[in-house]
Design a protein around this motif. Sequence first.
Motif, short mmCIF file in Angstrom:
data_model
loop_
_atom_site.label_atom_id
_atom_site.label_comp_id
_atom_site.label_asym_id
_atom_site.label_seq_id
_atom_site.Cartn_x
_atom_site.Cartn_y
_atom_site.Cartn_z
N SER A 24 0.80 -1.23 0.00
CA SER A 24 0.00 0.00 0.00
C SER A 24 0.84 1.28 0.00
CB SER A 24 -0.95 0.01 1.20
OG SER A 24 -0.22 -0.01 2.41
N SER A 25 2.04 1.22 0.56
CA SER A 25 2.88 2.42 0.64
C SER A 25 3.95 2.46 -0.44
CB SER A 25 3.57 2.50 2.02
OG SER A 25 4.43 1.39 2.21
N ASP A 26 3.87 1.56 -1.40
CA ASP A 26 4.92 1.41 -2.41
C ASP A 26 4.34 1.62 -3.81
OD1 ASP A 26 7.85 0.27 -2.67
OD2 ASP A 26 6.69 -0.66 -4.28
N PRO A 27 5.15 2.10 -4.77
CA PRO A 27 4.66 2.26 -6.15
C PRO A 27 4.10 0.99 -6.77
CG PRO A 27 6.73 3.44 -5.87
CD PRO A 27 6.50 2.66 -4.60
N ILE A 28 4.49 -0.18 -6.25
CA ILE A 28 3.96 -1.43 -6.81
C ILE A 28 2.45 -1.53 -6.61
CG2 ILE A 28 4.16 -2.93 -4.78
CD1 ILE A 28 5.34 -5.09 -6.61
N SER A 29 1.90 -0.70 -5.72
CA SER A 29 0.44 -0.71 -5.49
C SER A 29 -0.32 -0.31 -6.75
CB SER A 29 0.07 0.23 -4.34
OG SER A 29 0.40 1.57 -4.64
N ILE A 30 0.30 0.47 -7.65
CA ILE A 30 -0.41 0.92 -8.86
C ILE A 30 -0.67 -0.25 -9.81
CG2 ILE A 30 -0.40 2.52 -10.81
CD1 ILE A 30 -0.71 3.82 -8.00
N PRO A 31 0.34 -1.02 -10.22
CA PRO A 31 0.02 -2.18 -11.06
C PRO A 31 -0.84 -3.22 -10.34
CG PRO A 31 2.35 -2.18 -10.46
CD PRO A 31 1.80 -0.84 -10.10
N HIS A 32 -0.84 -3.22 -9.02
CA HIS A 32 -1.70 -4.16 -8.28
C HIS A 32 -3.18 -3.79 -8.39
CE1 HIS A 32 0.41 -7.39 -6.22
NE2 HIS A 32 1.43 -6.58 -6.03
N LEU A 33 -3.48 -2.68 -9.02
CA LEU A 33 -4.88 -2.32 -9.26
C LEU A 33 -5.49 -3.18 -10.35
CD1 LEU A 33 -4.52 1.60 -9.31
CD2 LEU A 33 -5.51 0.22 -7.46
N PHE A 34 -4.66 -3.90 -11.11
CA PHE A 34 -5.11 -4.61 -12.31
C PHE A 34 -4.88 -6.12 -12.22
CE2 PHE A 34 -3.75 -0.30 -13.36
CZ PHE A 34 -4.92 0.21 -13.93
N THR A 35 -5.57 -6.84 -13.07
CA THR A 35 -5.43 -8.30 -13.13
C THR A 35 -4.95 -8.79 -14.50
OG1 THR A 35 -7.79 -8.50 -13.70
CG2 THR A 35 -7.20 -8.71 -11.38
N GLN A 36 -5.23 -8.05 -15.57
CA GLN A 36 -4.78 -8.46 -16.91
C GLN A 36 -3.28 -8.22 -17.05
OE1 GLN A 36 -6.81 -6.54 -20.17
NE2 GLN A 36 -5.47 -7.44 -21.73
N LYS A 37 -2.58 -9.18 -17.64
CA LYS A 37 -1.12 -9.13 -17.75
C LYS A 37 -0.63 -7.82 -18.36
CE LYS A 37 2.76 -11.68 -19.89
NZ LYS A 37 3.25 -10.73 -20.91
N GLU A 38 -1.19 -7.44 -19.49
CA GLU A 38 -0.71 -6.25 -20.18
C GLU A 38 -1.02 -4.97 -19.40
OE1 GLU A 38 -1.20 -9.53 -23.09
OE2 GLU A 38 -2.50 -8.64 -21.57
N ASP A 39 -2.15 -4.93 -18.70
CA ASP A 39 -2.45 -3.78 -17.86
C ASP A 39 -1.41 -3.64 -16.75
OD1 ASP A 39 -4.74 -2.80 -19.13
OD2 ASP A 39 -6.08 -4.10 -17.98
N ILE A 40 -1.05 -4.77 -16.14
CA ILE A 40 -0.05 -4.76 -15.07
C ILE A 40 1.30 -4.31 -15.61
CG2 ILE A 40 1.24 -6.23 -13.47
CD1 ILE A 40 -1.31 -7.97 -13.26
N GLU A 41 1.69 -4.85 -16.77
CA GLU A 41 2.97 -4.49 -17.38
C GLU A 41 3.07 -2.99 -17.65
OE1 GLU A 41 3.77 -8.58 -20.00
OE2 GLU A 41 3.01 -6.76 -20.96
N ILE A 42 2.04 -2.45 -18.28
CA ILE A 42 2.08 -1.05 -18.69
C ILE A 42 1.95 -0.12 -17.50
CG2 ILE A 42 0.82 0.72 -19.98
CD1 ILE A 42 0.26 -1.49 -22.09
N ALA A 43 1.03 -0.41 -16.59
CA ALA A 43 0.89 0.43 -15.40
C ALA A 43 2.19 0.41 -14.59
CB ALA A 43 -0.27 -0.06 -14.54
N GLY A 44 2.79 -0.77 -14.46
CA GLY A 44 4.04 -0.89 -13.73
C GLY A 44 5.17 -0.13 -14.39
N PHE A 45 5.28 -0.24 -15.70
CA PHE A 45 6.35 0.45 -16.42
C PHE A 45 6.22 1.96 -16.28
CE2 PHE A 45 8.29 2.35 -20.19
CZ PHE A 45 9.54 1.74 -20.21
N LEU A 46 5.00 2.46 -16.40
CA LEU A 46 4.80 3.91 -16.32
C LEU A 46 5.09 4.44 -14.92
CD1 LEU A 46 1.57 4.25 -18.49
CD2 LEU A 46 3.88 5.02 -19.10
N VAL A 47 4.57 3.79 -13.91
CA VAL A 47 4.78 4.31 -12.55
C VAL A 47 6.23 4.12 -12.11
CG1 VAL A 47 4.18 2.27 -11.17
CG2 VAL A 47 3.71 4.55 -10.29
N ALA A 48 6.87 3.05 -12.55
CA ALA A 48 8.29 2.86 -12.22
C ALA A 48 9.14 3.95 -12.84
CB ALA A 48 8.76 1.48 -12.69
#
Length: 254
Positions: A24-48
């Motif tokens: 909850s206190s880490d940027p990884i929380s943003i891709p954890h909002l999603f379940t689809q692989k590509e959503d997680i990949e893209i959300a993670g890449f952008l926030v990272a």
Amino acid sequence: MKKSELKTFLDQKVIDYNQKSFISSDPISIPHLFTQKEDIEIAGFLVATFAWGNRKSILNNGNLLMKLLEHQPYDFVLNHKASDLKTLQKFVHRTFNGNDLIYFIQSLKNIYKNHQGLEAIFASNHNSINLLPSIEILNEIFFELPHQKRTEKHVSNPAKNSACKRLNMYLRWMVRNDKNGVDFGLWKSISPSLLSCPLDVHSGRVARKLKLLKRKQNDLKALQELDKNLRKLDPNDPVKYDFALFGLGVFEGF
């Protein structure tokens, strides 16, 4: 501290900090909002990409960005129109601005349409030791479209002596399966043994105090030195110690 004692100490810190409560206190929380692989990949890449500075600000802007992408980052990347990109112009996180974001969306579209996606780039271009060569290839592909020179600073490159902290953090998220629900373990085509530690001020300071790192600068040579020593502790999952080093530095003031 002897090597066996150091390993026992750090292994316990991994257990302490590699927990869902970390999310909850880490940027990884943003891709954890999603379940689809590509959503997680893209959300993670952008926030990272813009995960530096105040953590609260990173999370606030990460959530704002997902709202701008209509909470469907993969669909937005693939199917956006020129008019959709105008809504991204107002986004800013420190030196990462709307123009940078618009190029990132356009480049990601090119990657998913013409290069089989982010995973394929990393999976096809690493060596037998680490993923640094694939980060260099990512840079080549990512900036093959017309772009402003200033945007290049937001994708780190080991060819420029960078330790690539944010990209290595992103790769940890995608590749490592921690079985605790923190790191995703989505990219089965890449071994966690190839991952490099996301070296930053906190992890670097703790690593030096524990004699895992001698080099003073947090650059590529320091990353390679730290990787070598972490692989001695666990050759199969060396980057699990990122949780220990970061936790000791940020939460315990070690």
